[in-house]
Design a protein around this motif. Sequence first.
Motif, mmCIF file in Angstrom:
data_model
loop_
_atom_site.group_PDB
_atom_site.id
_atom_site.type_symbol
_atom_site.label_atom_id
_atom_site.label_comp_id
_atom_site.label_asym_id
_atom_site.label_seq_id
_atom_site.Cartn_x
_atom_site.Cartn_y
_atom_site.Cartn_z
ATOM 1 N N VAL A 1 76.753 43.535 45.259
ATOM 2 C CA VAL A 1 77.815 42.531 45.272
ATOM 3 C C VAL A 1 78.497 42.633 43.908
ATOM 4 O O VAL A 1 77.820 42.598 42.877
ATOM 5 C CB VAL A 1 77.229 41.121 45.479
ATOM 6 N N ILE A 2 79.809 42.806 43.933
ATOM 7 C CA ILE A 2 80.521 43.065 42.671
ATOM 8 C C ILE A 2 81.772 42.196 42.570
ATOM 9 O O ILE A 2 82.515 42.049 43.543
ATOM 10 C CB ILE A 2 80.950 44.554 42.582
ATOM 11 N N GLY A 3 81.965 41.605 41.410
ATOM 12 C CA GLY A 3 83.210 40.888 41.120
ATOM 13 C C GLY A 3 83.827 41.512 39.883
ATOM 14 O O GLY A 3 83.113 41.921 38.972
ATOM 15 N N GLU B 1 86.583 41.428 36.642
ATOM 16 C CA GLU B 1 87.499 40.695 35.764
ATOM 17 C C GLU B 1 88.345 41.742 35.064
ATOM 18 O O GLU B 1 87.812 42.667 34.465
ATOM 19 C CB GLU B 1 86.719 39.894 34.726
ATOM 20 N N ARG C 1 90.281 35.184 42.781
ATOM 21 C CA ARG C 1 89.960 33.800 42.475
ATOM 22 C C ARG C 1 91.052 33.163 41.634
ATOM 23 O O ARG C 1 91.497 32.069 41.912
ATOM 24 C CB ARG C 1 88.629 33.771 41.734
ATOM 25 N N THR D 1 88.375 38.507 40.498
ATOM 26 C CA THR D 1 88.167 38.530 41.955
ATOM 27 C C THR D 1 87.000 37.619 42.340
ATOM 28 O O THR D 1 86.183 37.246 41.505
ATOM 29 C CB THR D 1 87.800 39.933 42.480
ATOM 30 N N GLU D 2 86.903 37.316 43.612
ATOM 31 C CA GLU D 2 85.679 36.744 44.169
ATOM 32 C C GLU D 2 84.687 37.906 44.274
ATOM 33 O O GLU D 2 85.089 39.079 44.214
ATOM 34 C CB GLU D 2 85.957 36.174 45.573
ATOM 35 N N PRO D 3 83.395 37.615 44.429
ATOM 36 C CA PRO D 3 82.435 38.730 44.529
ATOM 37 C C PRO D 3 82.529 39.413 45.901
ATOM 38 O O PRO D 3 81.603 39.345 46.704
ATOM 39 C CB PRO D 3 81.078 38.049 44.304
ATOM 40 N N ASN E 1 81.013 42.487 37.194
ATOM 41 C CA ASN E 1 79.810 41.685 37.436
ATOM 42 C C ASN E 1 79.107 42.302 38.631
ATOM 43 O O ASN E 1 79.700 42.418 39.708
ATOM 44 C CB ASN E 1 80.196 40.245 37.755
ATOM 45 N N VAL E 2 77.867 42.716 38.415
ATOM 46 C CA VAL E 2 77.152 43.456 39.458
ATOM 47 C C VAL E 2 75.817 42.786 39.767
ATOM 48 O O VAL E 2 75.076 42.431 38.857
ATOM 49 C CB VAL E 2 76.878 44.911 38.996
ATOM 50 N N SER E 3 75.547 42.608 41.047
ATOM 51 C CA SER E 3 74.211 42.175 41.458
ATOM 52 C C SER E 3 73.843 42.950 42.719
ATOM 53 O O SER E 3 74.711 43.530 43.366
ATOM 54 C CB SER E 3 74.184 40.666 41.733
ATOM 55 N N PHE F 1 73.030 35.560 46.947
ATOM 56 C CA PHE F 1 73.445 36.416 45.842
ATOM 57 C C PHE F 1 72.264 36.708 44.931
ATOM 58 O O PHE F 1 71.469 35.819 44.652
ATOM 59 C CB PHE F 1 74.527 35.727 45.006
ATOM 60 N N GLY F 2 72.177 37.940 44.465
ATOM 61 C CA GLY F 2 71.180 38.260 43.452
ATOM 62 C C GLY F 2 71.681 37.837 42.080
ATOM 63 O O GLY F 2 72.814 37.389 41.932
ATOM 64 N N GLU G 1 76.769 41.322 33.700
ATOM 65 C CA GLU G 1 78.178 41.588 33.418
ATOM 66 C C GLU G 1 78.267 42.810 32.512
ATOM 67 O O GLU G 1 77.650 42.836 31.449
ATOM 68 C CB GLU G 1 78.803 40.355 32.750
ATOM 69 N N LYS H 1 73.286 36.115 28.825
ATOM 70 C CA LYS H 1 74.498 35.582 29.435
ATOM 71 C C LYS H 1 74.906 34.256 28.776
ATOM 72 O O LYS H 1 74.103 33.343 28.645
ATOM 73 C CB LYS H 1 74.227 35.370 30.924
HETATM 74 P P1 ADP Z 1 82.030 33.948 33.996
HETATM 75 O O1 ADP Z 1 83.259 33.166 33.692
HETATM 76 O O2 ADP Z 1 80.799 33.411 33.395
HETATM 77 O O3 ADP Z 1 82.165 35.407 33.714
HETATM 78 P P2 ADP Z 1 82.468 33.508 36.861
HETATM 79 O O4 ADP Z 1 81.624 32.643 37.709
HETATM 80 O O5 ADP Z 1 83.871 33.093 36.638
HETATM 81 O O6 ADP Z 1 81.685 33.801 35.544
HETATM 82 O O7 ADP Z 1 82.467 34.892 37.571
HETATM 83 C C1 ADP Z 1 82.971 36.018 36.989
HETATM 84 C C2 ADP Z 1 82.957 37.133 38.004
HETATM 85 O O8 ADP Z 1 81.653 37.352 38.504
HETATM 86 C C3 ADP Z 1 83.822 36.894 39.208
HETATM 87 O O9 ADP Z 1 84.587 38.065 39.442
HETATM 88 C C4 ADP Z 1 82.859 36.660 40.322
HETATM 89 O O10 ADP Z 1 83.368 37.106 41.546
HETATM 90 C C5 ADP Z 1 81.669 37.484 39.908
HETATM 91 N N1 ADP Z 1 80.386 37.033 40.426
HETATM 92 C C6 ADP Z 1 79.918 35.781 40.536
HETATM 93 N N2 ADP Z 1 78.686 35.785 41.040
HETATM 94 C C7 ADP Z 1 78.323 37.076 41.256
HETATM 95 C C8 ADP Z 1 77.157 37.727 41.753
HETATM 96 N N3 ADP Z 1 76.070 37.090 42.118
HETATM 97 N N4 ADP Z 1 77.188 39.077 41.821
HETATM 98 C C9 ADP Z 1 78.254 39.762 41.416
HETATM 99 N N5 ADP Z 1 79.364 39.210 40.954
HETATM 100 C C10 ADP Z 1 79.419 37.875 40.852
#
Ligand code: ADP
Length: 488
Positions: free
Chosen positions: A6-8, A10, A122, A157-159, A198-200, A209-210, A214, A265
């Motif tokens: 699962v990847i989001g 920034e 997002r 992005t959303e994850p 962001n990778v899980s 979600f795992g 980041e 983190k």
């Molecule tokens: P932060 O501001 O602490 O970096 P956010 O909650 O705004 O954290 O999320 C930042 C990014 O992480 C977003 O792109 C989101 O989609 C992604 N993200 C959130 N949870 C997960 C997860 N479990 N695995 C992978 N990516 C995630």
Amino acid sequence: MEYDAVIGLEVHAQIHTHTKMFCACHVMKDTGDIPPNTYVCPVCLALPGALPVVNRRAVEIGMLTGMALHCTINTTNVFARKSYFYPDLPKGYQISQYDLPLASDGYLDIEVDGETRRIRIRRAHLEEDTAKLYHLDDGRVQVDFNRAGAPLLEIVTEPDLHTAEEVRAYATLLRTILVYLGVNTGDMEKGMMRFEANVSVRPRGSTLFGTRVEIKNLNSFRSLTRGVEYEIQRQSALLDSGGVVEQETMGWNESAGYTYPQRSKEHAHDYRYFPEPDIPPLQLDPAWIAAVRAELPELPTERRSRLTTQYGIRAYDAELLAADRALADYFEVAVKMGQELALAPQDVANWMTGELFRLLNEANRPITGCRVTPEHLIALLFLVQKGTISASAAKKVLSEVFVTGEAPNTVVKRLGLAQMSDTDALHALVAQVLDQNPIQLAQYLEGKESVWGWFVGQVMRASQGKANPTQTREILQKSLEQRRSSQS
Ligand code: ADP
Ligand code: MG
Ligand code: ZN
């Protein structure tokens, strides 16, 4: 065990304004030859009492980008202080947006393996860039504030991403859009776009979600995909061996190809976000938003499908051409010029994505400023269509025009590349070939058809490859018939 990632993403993108986000200092588009600390003032150096003023154009560019990403533009915008200490941050806090960003809830449709996937966005918010640190070999660190306070757009992005290929497709499309909008040069080497992934991972089939990690400082598409792939492998192996993933921020070592822990983190509350007291909330007038929307150009995905439907060119060519606004413009200008000469759009596309791309790649130059203008390309294709030059001669002409910018006709004359289309000259040549080869002529007249091709070859050779093949065949046919009838 099988895992799914699962990847989001920034993305920090520089946006092209003349001046910085909160002051009138010049924004550098290139770190080039400008001495460090040239474009600085009390605001971006954070001298006590200096007051920030929001850059109107930065807000417009932010809106424009938000619209291109199908986001809602929020009429109430609040700037917020994000506090942390680092030597590249003179104020001890960064002015960013937190609760009420400029744009939210958008999406981009990416294509991977022929399938379309929607990646939700997002938010997209405005903030200021940090200064640039230079780590010297002797251990000293120097700081250049030219970049401090330059406007940035952070797009989150959303994850919704699941593989490195999807991440790459998303990042590539986002870059194409930013460049289309004229918002960013897309020059990754100059740090115009910077990625954090962001990778899980989670067991296949799980909907939970795992724990995510980041990865910072991914500054090229290559680092981005390699970093993501590495981290997916690392986390999967860690879970397999009974370990747990720590939520942390990691760096990416590009030359050695691994991620390494940077710090545990940080959480939003660590930053002590609060509304920036020196900037009142920004209320965006709906009329202003509408005016910006009217500025929105046709975007790459829409342009690609229009190029195929309007001109009937292959989808693959349309994709290549639509990937760059200047290329697509060049193509459409050329096609319009070619229409009156009955040149097929697909031919224009072929010459662009074939020979012209090859020349541009070799010279490592963009289409903008290319010495082969659309007029030149069309003139060249017309010469081929008329039979004045052969396709292989046209390639030669194109590479000359690419260097000199001469008209194709001039090059054809200068290099003597015109095909022999003058019928008198061709007649003479054919007659000469037939006269010089009485044995083969007799064979042909006795019915040995295979000599035909040999004769064509002889005429071409006698003309040093300049004979127009179609006319050569016609004249040869007639001449042979004449000889046959005069024989009987
Ligand atoms: P932060 O501001 O602490 O970096 P956010 O909650 O705004 O954290 O999320 C930042 C990014 O992480 C977003 O792109 C989101 O989609 C992604 N993200 C959130 N949870 C997960 C997860 N479990 N695995 C992978 N990516 C995630
Ligand atoms: Mg983050
Ligand atoms: Zn300044």
